[in-house]
Design a protein around this motif. Structure first.
Motif: not given
Length: 283
Positions: A110-112, A231-233, A237-244
């Motif tokens: 799971q993750g955001i 998001f309730e969770l 849960v870990p929050v991931h990022f992509v982008g410059s």
């Protein structure tokens, strides 16, 4: 030949693999967002690329992940273009959020997953499927914390005389700030969102300036409030990022994430590397 594409609004990364998963070539085109480009422009951008034009008939599978592909209509529009350009290929078109997910999150975990590039997006991945709480209305109304968001903020503050004088002088030297020139790009030329995002480089280069620090912090906090906290969770849960934007301002982003009791996960500039590893498993 299998071709994997990650397309933002600004540019698209293309990687071709053979049947053993070995890289054949890597190339780049301008972005292929179906929301802002015509069929003719998209076809021209591919045709003008030597590797794509030369190998168009050799492609057996095309996996395309792109900005602007959030609706079935846009995906169908692109799929038809690709089937014409790559006549022997089985074509799959998905929104760029899936590229971010496959690049940062293992299947079953799971993750955001957030995109902070020219535009912005945020989704929850339950380990199997994508869940979104916010329907994006594009760069004019949304795209919090993105390149075009910061670009728009800088231009507005400059013309409203809210930018500090020392920074304003540098901003004026860096860009053509003639009002007619700006309006030409915003209202008459294609890709105004990409044009706005070009100004974000300035805030990255001057991120230590107190004004820029404040703009960055408020922009990321707005993204957290309006997107991640839907998001309730969110705090579980870990929050991931992509982008410059996420990558070049990762320290500032991490500070905002941690301040909101969120778990900072992976931060990638480009998801294409992770995408290749993901698709190698299915070759």
């Amino acid at each position: 030949m299998v071709v994997i594409v990650d397309s933002g609004a600004t540019k698209a990364d293309w990687i071709a693999l053979d049947e053993k998963g070995e890289q054949l070539f890597i190339t780049q085109t301008l972005g292929l967002s179906p929301e802002v480009l015509s069929r003719e422009v998209i076809e021209e951008r591919m045709a003008n690329n030597f590797e794509l034009a030369k190998n168009s008939k050799k492609v057996k599978r095309l996996h395309f992940y792109g900005a602007g592909c959030g609706t079935a209509r846009m995906r169908k529009f692109l799929r038809n273009i690709f089937k014409s350009f790559f006549p022997n290929a089985k074509v799959e078109v998905k929104e760029d959020t899936y590229a971010a997910i496959y690049s940062t999150t293992k299947i079953g975990h799971q993750g955001i997953v957030c995109i902070l590039g020219t535009g912005s997006n945020c989704s929850y991945y339950d380990g199997h499927q994508l869940i979104q709480k916010v329907t994006s209305l594009g760069y004019i109304l949304m795209d919090d914390g993105s390149g075009n968001f910061f670009g728009r903020k800088l231009i507005r503050d400059y013309f409203y005389h809210k930018m500090p004088q020392d920074l304003g002088l540098m901003f004026d030297k860096e860009y053509n700030l003639d009002a007619d020139f700006i309006k030409e790009h915003l209202y008459k030329r294609p890709n105004p969102n990409t044009y706005l995002a070009t100004f974000a480089r300035f805030i990255v280069e001057h991120k230590e300036h107190p004004y820029c620090k404040g703009v960055i912090d408020k922009g990321f906090q707005q993204f957290v409030n309006n997107h991640i906290m839907q998001f309730e969770l969110a705090t579980k849960v870990p929050v991931h990022f992509v982008g410059s934007i996420a990558y070049y301002l990762r320290e500032e982003l991490k500070a905002v994430i941690e301040r909101n009791d969120l778990i900072c996960g992976v931060i990638r500039q480009r998801p294409i590397e992770g995408l290749v590893e993901f698709h190698k498993e299915t070759i």
